[in-house]
Every structure is written in C-alpha cells, then in structure tokens.
Design an enzyme around this catalytic site. Structure first.
Site, PDB file in Angstrom:
ATOM      1  N   LYS A  54       0.926  -1.198  -0.204  1.00 47.50           N
ATOM      2  CA  LYS A  54      -0.127  -0.206  -0.116  1.00 47.50           C
ATOM      3  C   LYS A  54       0.753   1.205  -0.041  1.00 47.50           C
ATOM      4  O   LYS A  54       2.040   1.780   0.555  1.00 47.50           O
ATOM      5  CB  LYS A  54      -0.221  -0.090   1.093  1.00 47.50           C
ATOM      6  CG  LYS A  54      -1.926   0.884   1.532  1.00 47.50           C
ATOM      7  CD  LYS A  54      -2.722   0.656   2.548  1.00 47.50           C
ATOM      8  CE  LYS A  54      -3.226   1.943   2.668  1.00 47.50           C
ATOM      9  NZ  LYS A  54      -4.531   1.848   4.430  1.00 47.50           N
ATOM     10  N   SER A 129     -10.089   1.648   3.382  1.00 43.49           N
ATOM     11  CA  SER A 129      -9.026   2.480   2.373  1.00 43.49           C
ATOM     12  C   SER A 129      -7.411   1.395   1.727  1.00 43.49           C
ATOM     13  O   SER A 129      -7.480   2.423  -0.184  1.00 43.49           O
ATOM     14  CB  SER A 129      -7.690   3.944   3.125  1.00 43.49           C
ATOM     15  OG  SER A 129      -7.058   2.709   4.036  1.00 43.49           O
ATOM     16  N   SER A 153      -9.494  -0.515   7.158  1.00 41.91           N
ATOM     17  CA  SER A 153      -8.867  -0.202   5.930  1.00 41.91           C
ATOM     18  C   SER A 153      -8.817  -1.791   5.514  1.00 41.91           C
ATOM     19  O   SER A 153      -8.237  -1.549   4.008  1.00 41.91           O
ATOM     20  CB  SER A 153      -8.815   1.119   6.015  1.00 41.91           C
ATOM     21  OG  SER A 153      -8.951   1.836   5.896  1.00 41.91           O
TER      22      SER A 153
HETATM   23  N1  GLN Z   1     -12.621   4.271   6.573  1.00 34.64           N
HETATM   24  C1  GLN Z   1     -11.987   4.664   7.857  1.00 34.64           C
HETATM   25  C2  GLN Z   1     -12.035   6.070   7.614  1.00 34.64           C
HETATM   26  O1  GLN Z   1     -11.730   6.343   7.244  1.00 34.64           O
HETATM   27  C3  GLN Z   1     -10.972   3.077   7.954  1.00 34.64           C
HETATM   28  C4  GLN Z   1      -9.936   3.790   7.356  1.00 34.64           C
HETATM   29  C5  GLN Z   1      -8.505   3.039   7.641  1.00 34.64           C
HETATM   30  O2  GLN Z   1      -8.621   1.902   8.236  1.00 34.64           O
HETATM   31  N2  GLN Z   1      -7.598   3.327   7.594  1.00 34.64           N
HETATM   32  O3  GLN Z   1     -11.321   6.496   9.056  1.00 34.64           O
END
Ligand code: GLN
Length: 458
Positions: A54, A129, A153
C-alpha cells in the site's frame, strides 16, 4: 511468477490497483532467487513470494505518496521495519498500491491516482482505504498485499472483494515506516487468498522494534505451521444489537444466523452478548481519529518535504497555500474536524468524552473476549457500493458503514475478515468478521482456517 504477475498487472490496468510497478527490480530479484535455488541454497520462509505494498508503507529509494498530492515526488529514505523483515525473508515487492489519501476513506475514491475498481464488477468500489491492496490480490496481480487498518481499511475491502483480510493486535507489528493517520489505532495488516499466506507474512512482520516503542515484545509463535490444529476454542459470541442494526442487509443477517446454526450443530457453544456502547462506536472513532490525524498531518507544512505551493510570500501564506492545495477534500475535512474537537472550549465535550467512551468500549470488548473465544459479526453491512455513489452524497453515511470494523481498533484487538456471505441480488461478497483477545492471533487464524476449509467442503 514475477513475469506472470507483470503480464496480469498490464492486462488489468483499468482496475487502477497499482500506482507504480517495480518491473525490472522485481525481475532482477527473481533471477537472483532462481540462481540461489539452482545453487542449492536453503529456501527462506518467503522465498519467491510476490508482494504488493500500500502506498503508505516506506520502501527505501522508492516513491511514497499516500495517494496524496501533498507527497508527490517524495522518495523514502528508509524502509518500514515490517517490510524490511519480509524482504529479508525472501519476498519480492512488485509494486506500490493505490489507496485513499492518507488512508482516510472507505471506497478508495479519495485518491490522487483516481478510484480503484472492484474486479468482480467494475461499476463497484473496491472498498477502502486499502482498495488497491484488495484488488491486487482479488485479481491475482500478486500473492499477498500489505495494507494498513485504522478502522477497517484492511478488513472492509477484503469483505468487498471476497478475500481474507487480517488486522493483528495493536502494537503487534511495528509502525515504523507506516505513514501515520491515527497513531493509537494504526496497524499494518495483510490481504490474501487464504489464511496460510496471511499467517506466514504476519508472523514474519511481528515482534518488537527499537524504532517503535509501541511495538510489542510479546512472543510470536510460528502459527503458520499450526493452522490445522483445532485448539482454537469453541465459545462463540454474537451481539444481537449489532445484528439488529438497520443498515445491515437482511439477507446477510439471515445468512449470518444460518452460519451460527451450522456451527452450533458442529459443537460450538453460541452465546448472545450485550454491548451497550454499540451506538457510540462510530462517533467515538471519528472524533478520536480526526483529532490524531489533525496532529499527525501537521508535519506537512510545505517546507520540509512534499508539495510546496508557489503562491505566498510569507511563511504563513506558504503553509496555508501548500496545505490548501496539497490535501484533498476528505483529508481537509478530517483535519478541520480534529482541530475543532481539540480546540479549547470543545476539548472536554468531544475529545475527552470520546477518550472516556473508548475506555469503556475497550473494557467491554475485552470482557466479552475473555469470557468467549470469538466475537462474530458481518464485516460490512452490505456488499460493495456503486462507484461514485457514497462519498459525494454524504460523508456521514460513509462513516456509518464502518459500524462493524472500528470496534477492533478502538479496543486494540485482532480481527479477521473471511469470505462467507453474499448480497443475494448482485451476488457480490460480504465477509464474516471474527475478533479475539489481544495477542491471540494464533487461535484467530486457526479458527479462520477451519471456517475456510469448512466452506470449501459445503
Ligand atoms: N474508513 C475508515 C476511515 O476513513 C477506516 C480507514 C482506515 O482503516 N485506514 O477512517
């Protein structure tokens, strides 16, 4: 293997999973490994495993962008500890994967590189994400991908893409070299086709690290070799309040209950547990992660590294214009929200209150997990959203869809998502999520392995 994946990456370019492919370098490492094998040198744990990473994980002398204009042209000076351990064990990194900007989002549409498409249906999002990481595995563009998980994410895109996503206990894996979003929540995790791949990569990355004081020194067992053993525990819990949630697709709810019945017939004890803090999960998560993000992202001033605006004569103007031009809309929303909840006058009402509720959420979660082996729930309320649908309409709606994943990060416990359910109209997958006690990844992966073997048999 590398050639095979390179061809597939080229063929599947429209999915937009990779933002950079390290073709020559990956081929050169593969050739070196082939030569070592020919020379009879011993194989290492990850010899020849092809990895995608990532775009929030540092890799020395490689670009690191966090899918943000703010880090365009930024090259990392060092390698993340977790990644270094994988490289030392023989893994090959084939490229850098798309994600939401600074890992903030649930759809992988907030990216300077554009949205990632779900390989099962290219009108759907990949999830976020770590959307690029999920699709890279889903579409067979690499063996395993690394993601980061602050509030789901890794698990949410795994759920949307029909693969396995695992977030270990907070502190299990060093965060040194992981771009910080909310430091008391962030954890590196894996996206893979099966539990065995996840186990071998996770155990290689885990363990203490001089560069991260929050990295735990708890012993790491060789759990990849113990997967078929069934010591994993038979006490399963679920929380009716979670299952009654209005946002949950009713077919998924039904499929979840059917799965519980099947497990009960196989000798598992199923217990209903009460979780009164359920409605506070999402608000608590978003208050605290925004606060931590506003502090962490203060380092992007336009002066030290990354994007610098050409407009502005004074220091203040350069800061302001660099940040205004460099950050995307969702990231700005979080910084503003975080600054608000930390500001004098609101600090007690929002930040402190949320800290207190986090404490209760963590206590209750750990209590449930000490009285039961596993807590089960769907990973997401439904299958993948349509591309272009959610974030533009309402950020709050997008945040609410994180309802099942944020608990594990608020409490710091390990969690895994494995393919189990599907939306009955469009047949797209939804994962089953399993939580267990801190540092119990071994039994969590054993149970996940059992469930995956079981579903293959059915
Ligand atoms: N959707 C969550 C957020 O926007 C999780 C994001 C993540 O785990 N990096 O904070």
């Amino acid at each position: 293997m590398v050639q095979h994946f390179l061809q597939r990456i080229e063929k599947n370019k429209d999915l937009n999973a990779f933002v950079e492919v390290f073709a020559n370098e990956a081929l050169a490492k593969a050739q070196k490994i082939d030569a070592e094998i020919d020379a009879g040198m011993p194989l290492q744990a990850l010899t020849g495993m092809v990895l995608g990473i990532k775009d929030v994980i540092a890799y020395q002398q490689h670009r690191l962008g966090a899918a943000s204009k703010m880090l365009e042209n930024f090259t990392s000076l060092y390698t993340a500890t977790a990644l270094q351990r994988l490289l030392d064990a023989g893994a090959i990194v084939i490229g850098r994967l798309n994600c939401d900007e600074f890992a903030m989002g649930s759809t992988n549409e907030h990216s300077v590189y554009g949205a990632v498409k779900n390989a099962l249906d290219n009108t759907k999002v990949a999830g976020g994400s770590s959307g690029g990481s999920a699709v890279a595995v889903q579409a067979n563009l690499c063996h395993v991908a690394l993601g980061s998980d602050t509030g789901g994410s890794v698990r949410q895109p795994a759920s949307f893409c029909g693969i396995v996503g695992c977030k270990p206990t907070y502190g299990r894996i060093s965060r040194h070299g992981l771009v910080a979003y909310a430091s008391s929540f962030d954890q590196i995790g894996t996206l893979s086709h099966n539990i065995r791949d996840a186990a071998v990569v996770l155990e290689t990355m885990m363990g203490s690290d001089d560069f991260d004081a929050t990295a735990s020194s708890q012993e790491v067992s060789n759990f990849s070799t113990k997967l078929p053993q069934q010591n994993s525990g038979k006490r399963l819990a679920y929380c009716p309040q979670m299952l009654e949630n209005k946002g949950l697709n009713k077919n998924i709810r039904q499929q979840f209950y059917t799965l519980l019945d099947t497990l009960e017939k196989q000798g598992f004890a199923i217990k209903k547990v009460n979780f009164p803090e359920f409605d506070y999960l999402v608000p608590t998560y978003y208050v605290l992660t925004a606060a931590e993000a506003s502090s962490n992202l203060g380092r992007y001033t336009g002066l030290l590294y990354g994007y610098r605006s050409k407009n502005g004569d004074t220091l203040d103007e350069i800061y302001r214009n660099s940040r205004s031009e460099g950050f995307g809309k969702e990231v700005k929303r979080r910084i503003l929200l975080g600054t608000f909840v930390l500001s004098a006058g609101y600090y007690d009402a929002y930040f402190n209150k949320a800290q207190q509720i986090r404490q209760r959420i963590a206590q209750r979660t750990q209590e449930i997990l000490s009285e039961n082996d596993f807590l089960l729930m769907p990973t997401t309320p439904d299958a993948a959203f349509n591309l272009g649908e959610l974030p533009s309409q309402s950020p709050v709606e997008m945040y609410l869809a994180d309802i099942f994943t944020v608990q594990a990060n608020l409490a710091g416990v390990p969690a895994i998502s494995i393919p189990a359910f599907h939306n009955e109209e469009n047949k797209l997958p939804v994962g089953l999520q399993v939580l267990s006690e801190p540092f119990s990844e071994e039994k969590l992966l054993q149970f996940g392995h059992f469930l995956m073997e079981e579903s293959r048999r059915v």
